[in-house]
Design a protein around this motif. Structure first.
Motif, short mmCIF file in Angstrom:
data_model
loop_
_atom_site.label_atom_id
_atom_site.label_comp_id
_atom_site.label_asym_id
_atom_site.label_seq_id
_atom_site.Cartn_x
_atom_site.Cartn_y
_atom_site.Cartn_z
N THR A 42 0.82 -1.21 0.00
CA THR A 42 0.00 0.00 0.00
C THR A 42 0.86 1.27 0.00
OG1 THR A 42 -0.11 -0.07 2.41
CG2 THR A 42 -1.95 -1.07 1.21
N GLY A 43 2.18 1.11 -0.03
CA GLY A 43 3.07 2.27 0.00
C GLY A 43 3.18 2.95 -1.36
N THR A 44 3.93 4.04 -1.38
CA THR A 44 4.04 4.87 -2.59
C THR A 44 4.50 4.07 -3.80
OG1 THR A 44 5.07 6.34 -0.99
CG2 THR A 44 4.81 7.20 -3.20
N HIS A 51 -0.26 -4.23 5.24
CA HIS A 51 -0.16 -4.14 6.69
C HIS A 51 -1.55 -4.02 7.28
CE1 HIS A 51 2.11 -1.99 10.21
NE2 HIS A 51 1.88 -3.25 10.46
N LYS A 59 -6.45 -0.33 4.31
CA LYS A 59 -5.65 0.42 3.33
C LYS A 59 -5.53 -0.34 2.00
CE LYS A 59 -2.58 3.20 6.19
NZ LYS A 59 -1.17 3.42 6.52
N ILE A 71 -0.09 -8.86 6.32
CA ILE A 71 1.27 -9.24 6.70
C ILE A 71 1.81 -8.22 7.69
CG2 ILE A 71 2.10 -8.14 4.58
CD1 ILE A 71 4.36 -10.02 4.40
N ASP A 72 2.41 -8.72 8.75
CA ASP A 72 3.11 -7.83 9.69
C ASP A 72 4.55 -8.32 9.72
OD1 ASP A 72 4.32 -6.58 11.80
OD2 ASP A 72 2.59 -6.76 13.14
N PHE A 73 5.48 -7.45 9.34
CA PHE A 73 6.87 -7.86 9.20
C PHE A 73 7.46 -8.38 10.51
CE2 PHE A 73 7.24 -4.35 5.73
CZ PHE A 73 6.59 -5.17 4.82
N THR A 89 10.48 -2.43 2.38
CA THR A 89 10.28 -2.19 3.81
C THR A 89 10.10 -0.68 4.02
OG1 THR A 89 12.69 -2.29 3.98
CG2 THR A 89 11.47 -4.22 4.72
N LEU A 116 13.94 -3.05 -3.14
CA LEU A 116 13.89 -1.60 -3.27
C LEU A 116 14.82 -0.99 -2.23
CD1 LEU A 116 12.54 0.82 -4.72
CD2 LEU A 116 10.97 0.94 -2.80
N SER A 117 15.94 -0.43 -2.71
CA SER A 117 16.93 0.18 -1.82
C SER A 117 16.88 1.70 -2.03
CB SER A 117 18.30 -0.42 -2.15
OG SER A 117 19.31 0.12 -1.36
N HIS A 126 20.42 1.15 4.21
CA HIS A 126 20.00 0.42 3.00
C HIS A 126 21.07 -0.58 2.56
CE1 HIS A 126 16.01 1.41 1.74
NE2 HIS A 126 16.20 2.68 2.06
N PHE A 135 11.81 10.52 -4.28
CA PHE A 135 10.59 10.38 -5.09
C PHE A 135 9.95 11.75 -5.35
CE2 PHE A 135 9.67 6.22 -2.53
CZ PHE A 135 10.79 5.61 -3.08
N ASN A 165 7.10 12.42 -3.03
CA ASN A 165 7.29 12.92 -1.66
C ASN A 165 6.61 14.27 -1.49
OD1 ASN A 165 8.90 10.75 -1.10
ND2 ASN A 165 10.84 11.87 -1.13
N1 LIG Z 1 10.74 8.40 -0.23
C1 LIG Z 1 11.85 8.47 -0.96
O1 LIG Z 1 12.18 9.52 -1.54
C2 LIG Z 1 12.74 7.27 -1.09
C3 LIG Z 1 13.82 7.33 -1.95
C4 LIG Z 1 14.63 6.20 -2.11
C5 LIG Z 1 14.34 5.03 -1.41
N2 LIG Z 1 13.27 5.02 -0.56
C6 LIG Z 1 12.99 3.76 0.18
O2 LIG Z 1 11.84 3.14 -0.39
C7 LIG Z 1 11.25 2.28 0.59
C8 LIG Z 1 9.74 2.43 0.57
O3 LIG Z 1 9.43 3.75 0.67
P1 LIG Z 1 7.93 4.21 0.43
O4 LIG Z 1 7.97 5.71 0.48
O5 LIG Z 1 7.29 3.49 -0.71
O6 LIG Z 1 7.31 3.72 1.79
P2 LIG Z 1 5.86 3.86 2.27
O7 LIG Z 1 5.00 4.57 1.29
O8 LIG Z 1 5.93 4.37 3.68
O9 LIG Z 1 5.42 2.33 2.31
C9 LIG Z 1 5.84 1.44 3.28
C10 LIG Z 1 4.89 0.27 3.27
O10 LIG Z 1 5.28 -0.66 4.30
C11 LIG Z 1 4.13 -1.00 5.06
N3 LIG Z 1 4.52 -1.36 6.42
C12 LIG Z 1 4.98 -0.55 7.40
N4 LIG Z 1 5.23 -1.25 8.51
C13 LIG Z 1 4.87 -2.55 8.24
C14 LIG Z 1 4.87 -3.75 9.00
N5 LIG Z 1 5.27 -3.79 10.28
N6 LIG Z 1 4.43 -4.88 8.40
C15 LIG Z 1 4.00 -4.87 7.11
N7 LIG Z 1 4.00 -3.76 6.34
C16 LIG Z 1 4.42 -2.62 6.90
C17 LIG Z 1 3.25 0.22 5.02
O11 LIG Z 1 1.92 -0.08 5.34
P3 LIG Z 1 1.12 0.85 6.40
O12 LIG Z 1 1.20 2.26 5.86
O13 LIG Z 1 -0.26 0.30 6.42
O14 LIG Z 1 1.86 0.70 7.71
C18 LIG Z 1 3.42 0.65 3.57
O15 LIG Z 1 2.60 -0.09 2.72
C19 LIG Z 1 11.91 2.62 1.92
O16 LIG Z 1 12.85 1.63 2.22
C20 LIG Z 1 12.62 3.95 1.63
O17 LIG Z 1 13.78 4.12 2.43
C21 LIG Z 1 12.46 6.10 -0.39
#
Ligand SMILES: NC(=O)c1ccc[n+]([C@@H]2O[C@H](COP(=O)([O-])OP(=O)(O)OC[C@H]3O[C@@H](n4cnc5c(N)ncnc54)[C@H](OP(=O)(O)O)[C@@H]3O)[C@@H](O)[C@H]2O)c1
Length: 288
Positions: A11-13, A34, A38, A53-55, A75, A103-104, A120, A142, A145
């Motif tokens: 469900t994340g970005t 999670h 959502k 799923i809960d990590f 993650t 995804l790093s 990472h 991103f 963001n």
């Molecule tokens: N944002 C950036 O600019 C950027 C750039 C480069 C790399 N990254 C990396 O990309 C990765 C993902 O980023 P994102 O922005 O896509 O993250 P995100 O939108 O916050 O998504 C994270 C996902 O993980 C789920 N989650 C959180 N805790 C959990 C748990 N305990 N068990 C199961 N699922 C869980 C969340 O679900 P819920 O919301 O329901 O908890 C959500 O679906 C990260 O590692 C980040 O460091 C980000």
């Protein structure tokens, strides 16, 4: 037989965009969510099965990983991310997953680098040392963001705030990260590779404000704020202190202009040029 691909963080970005794009392909897609609420929107997509799923919960990991062939390993940015990634990789080993795409983040390969990159890199190592064939994607910051963190202040005040000065950043659209991930997950031709993914250009936040203003027809200003003010704002919004400090370190790198690297990887892997910021701003103008 059709492959089954589990996407964590569905469900994340980035995760939800990968699910959307995978649902148009001839594969079984398992969306690891999670919270079922959502994940409600993902249910309507063809060929998508939702699993809770809960990590941190081994039973939920066991169920989600049963009978999957490939894993898109996402993650969250969290104080517990290392433990989460470890749990996920060891479940993948236990259940003999055949391929992992991780995804790093851009900068994970820098030495000594910054804290976000070092976290990472450590998680990349869990994947590399698992013995399972893998591909690592290291995206830049991103474009989305801006929707996640700045849409509210843009809507209310016509301003967004970051401690990044005039540094240019090669932000990437998460739709392009997803296209790369889908290609890599399906083709099986990228094993052992590490890809640095960026948008097609590097822009300063003043330039970003101008492009957003043109797309929305509103006056939008970027405000460069002192680090301490940014730190206080993050703490007020319940960002844990170690994560706030790590983000400030990233913003300090943005400020120096060292995050302006542009790569051709998106085009090389998908055959299509990545979205530029103007296209992103036009497609997402309703959010601002
Ligand atoms: N944002 C950036 O600019 C950027 C750039 C480069 C790399 N990254 C990396 O990309 C990765 C993902 O980023 P994102 O922005 O896509 O993250 P995100 O939108 O916050 O998504 C994270 C996902 O993980 C789920 N989650 C959180 N805790 C959990 C748990 N305990 N068990 C199961 N699922 C869980 C969340 O679900 P819920 O919301 O329901 O908890 C959500 O679906 C990260 O590692 C980040 O460091 C980000």
């Amino acid at each position: 037989m059709q492959q089954t691909i589990l996407v964590t963080g569905a469900t994340g970005t980035v995760g939800r965009e990968i699910i959307k794009q995978l649902s148009m392909q001839d594969v079984n897609v398992r969306a690891g969510v999670h919270s079922l609420i959502k994940g409600e929107n993902l249910k309507r997509l063809p060929g998508v099965e939702i699993v809770e799923i809960d990590f941190n919960d081994p039973d939920s990991l066991h169920a989600a990983f049963t009978n999957i062939d490939r894993l898109m390993l996402i993650t969250p940015l969290s104080e517990h991310q290392l433990e989460m990634a470890r749990n996920l990789v060891s479940e993948a080993v236990k259940q003999e997953v055949k391929y992992i795409v991780r995804l790093s983040a851009l900068g994970a390969g820098a030495e000594p680098g910054i804290q976000l990159g070092r976290w990472h890199r450590e998680m990349e190592r869990y994947v590399e040392e698992s013995g399972i064939p893998f591909t690592i994607l290291r995206p830049a910051g991103f474009m989305q963001n801006l929707v996640t963190f700045s849409a509210e202040s843009i809507k209310q005040e016509g301003k967004f705030y970051m401690p990044v000065g005039e540094g240019k950043v090669s932000y990437i659209d998460t739709r392009d990260i997803a296209s790369v991930a889908v290609e890599v997950l399906l083709s099986g031709e990228h094993s052992g590779k590490v890809y640095e993914l960026t948008g097609p250009e590097a822009l300063s936040h003043q330039e970003i404000a101008e492009v957003l203003g043109n797309a929305t027809g509103k006056q939008i200003d970027f405000v460069d704020v002192p680090e301490e003010a940014a730190r206080q704002a993050m703490l007020t919004h319940h960002t844990p202190a170690p994560i706030a400090d790590a983000l400030l370190e990233l913003y300090a790198v943005y400020k120096t202009g060292k995050s302006s690297l542009v790569t051709d990887s998106v085009k090389e892997i998908t055959g299509r040029a990545p979205h530029n910021f103007r296209q992103f701003a036009s497609d997402y103008s309703g959010c601002f």
